[in-house]
Design a protein around this motif. Structure first.
Motif: not given
Length: 534
Positions: A502-503, A467-468, A517-519, A494-497
């Motif tokens: 979003d990106r 993800l990073r 991200p951004g695509g 899970w809470d932060g997923l």
């Protein structure tokens, strides 16, 4: 097809209950505020509430889902270069010479085909060259040895997971590849005889035609006996009743062109598929009174470097459509499947010319969406059940192994007997390919083997890193593998997923997701996101 196939096969029960409790708590809180005079609390829409609506952004010109929202058509590709050059040569045009280094670079960056298929397209692209040394181009691309090895291996032992017509067409292509690369003397005579016998039994003319021509190049005579039985009926049939590729192949096998065949094939010269256009033009030129200049000009434009760009028409595929179906079911939106997609799936379900591989994908998609799509989808279900999983997963059979396992997973056919080992050095970090293998194993019911293969892997660490790094599909696969292996995943993760995902949202269509991200949105990334959010 990629990644986890059955969202129900790798769930996290504890989280589902926690989510349900959370929803009840929010509802109770909203009621309390309302009763206290604070008004109604606005609650955010659940993930995917507009997914079905926004799938229009991935709608192809053929009413199937496209792989990605970004328009294609400007960059060259191997398949259109091969058949586009053949089409242009038949049209009597001066075809620009191939820039061999540009072709080698194209081969090196092609991610769609295996080495043998890449070599096949290179050989076709160079067929009209004054010095057709395809081997040199493949050497530059670093693929010649692997291409020959793959072609010879398949010719000697065809993949048992392939249906008869796919096997015939593949062997015909690979025999031409071996001949082009000077390796046809390594093909045993018994292999050629078996190919000739299978050609006589083939029920469709197009693969039979390719096999007859490939065998002719090595001095073996073959006859399309069964395929020609229906030639008279097909020659007079209504244009919509026979696929133009099959109609053209019948004409080429018989060396005869009826008036009806001419009428039906002329529109095919505008087909978006260059192979269809090439075959149609070949057949139309059988007419003794029809010079090449009398036919409409070739559609595909050959660039100055000799390469051909992808067709500008943005077409969807059944593979991408299946990914979209999985996203819809993961987000519980299958009841809202767009009407244009439902209609197209049912049209395909009634198309007698649909190929076996497409029938199975159609059947999988319709099954996932709980749609009754017609006789071709029903036939695809039966064909999927008859597929044989290779006894051992190898680099050579990886595609067919995965496809067969994916079909078994979709239809709940159970875990087959198949030996699977991951490459050396992947104990703690699995490659993208190995993650997909583990997930489809689990989805097909082989959970014990999936658990064994990932016993020492830090799957959640790999998911977080992916993800990073901007690799959404890899992250989704790693999490699905962790769930299949009964790994404990902290609730905080899970809470932060949702925030992490979003990106990856498409800026214009936020219920669709991009690979990075951004695509722009893709069907695979959208499925991957909803598998994480489910």
């Amino acid at each position: 097809m990629r990644s986890s196939l059955l969202p129900g096969g790798a769930r996290r029960p504890s989280r589902r209950h926690a989510l349900a409790a959370g929803v009840m708590a929010v509802a109770a809180g909203a009621l309390a505020v309302s009763m206290a005079g604070g008004g109604v609390v606005e609650r955010p829409e659940p993930p995917g509430s507009r997914l079905a609506e926004q799938l229009d952004a991935l709608r192809g010109a053929n009413d199937l889902v496209r792989a990605g929202r970004t328009d294609v058509g400007r960059d060259p590709a191997l398949y259109p270069t091969a058949f586009g050059r053949l089409e242009a040569a038949l049209a009597g045009r001066q075809v620009p010479a191939l820039d061999r280094q540009a072709l080698a670079d194209l081969v090196r960056t092609d991610m769609l085909d295996t080495p043998a298929w890449q070599a096949h397209y290179v050989c076709l692209a160079m067929a009209d060259s004054s010095n057709p040394d395809a081997g040199e181009v493949l050497e530059r691309a670093g693929l010649r040895r692997r291409a020959v090895s793959e072609a010879l291996a398949y010719l000697r032992a065809p993949d048992r997971g392939d249906d008869a017509l796919t096997s015939l067409a593949t062997r015909a292509a690979f025999l031409r590849t071996a001949t082009c690369l000077g390796a046809d003397d390594e093909v045993p005579r018994t292999t050629l005889d078996r190919l000739a016998a299978d050609t006589a039994r083939a029920g469709q003319p197009a693969p039979a035609l390719y096999a007859v021509e490939a065998l002719r190049d090595v001095g073996v005579t073959a006859r399309a006996t069964r395929a020609l039985r229906d030639a008279d009926t097909a020659a007079t049939a209504d244009c919509t009743a026979v696929d133009p590729v099959q109609r053209a192949a019948w004409a080429l096998l018989r060396r005869q062109l009826t008036r009806q065949t001419q009428t039906c094939l002329l529109p095919a010269l505008r087909d978006p598929d260059p192979q269809t256009r090439w075959l149609a033009r070949r057949a139309l030129l059988l007419a003794a009174d029809r010079p090449a200049s009398s036919l409409p000009t070739a559609v595909g434009g050959v660039r100055p470097d000799g390469l051909v760009a992808k067709a500008p028409t943005q077409l969807g595929t059944l593979t991408a459509t299946y990914e979209a179906a999985r996203a819809l079911t993961a987000s519980a939106r299958q009841a809202h499947t767009p009407q244009w997609l439902r209609k197209r799936l049912r049209q395909l379900g009634s198309d007698p010319a649909l190929e076996a591989s497409d029938r199975i994908l159609l059947a999988m998609t319709c099954h996932r969406l709980s749609l009754a799509c017609g006789p071709q989808a029903d036939k695809g279900v039966k064909e999927a059940a008859a597929l044989v999983v290779p006894a051992r997963l190898t680099e050579a059979n990886q595609r067919s192994w995965y496809g067969t396992m994916a079909a078994r997973a979709e239809f709940g056919l159970g875990c087959p007997r198949t030996a699977v080992d991951l490459p050396a050095g992947e104990d703690t970090v699995l490659s993208d390919t190995s993650l997909r293998i583990v997930v489809v194993l689990a989805d097909a019911g082989c959970t014990n083997r999936a658990r064994q293969l990932t016993a020492h892997a830090d799957l959640m660490g790999q998911a977080q890193q992916a993800l990073r790094d901007g690799k959404l599909a890899t992250a989704s696969d790693a999490v699905q593998a962790a769930l299949a292996s009964d790994r404990s995943i902290p609730q905080a993760w899970w809470d932060g997923l949702p925030r992490l995902l979003d990106r990856y949202r498409d800026a214009k269509f936020p219920d669709l997701y991009a690979d990075a991200p951004g695509g722009a949105a893709s069907a695979e990334a959208t499925r991957a996101a909803y598998y994480l959010l489910a």
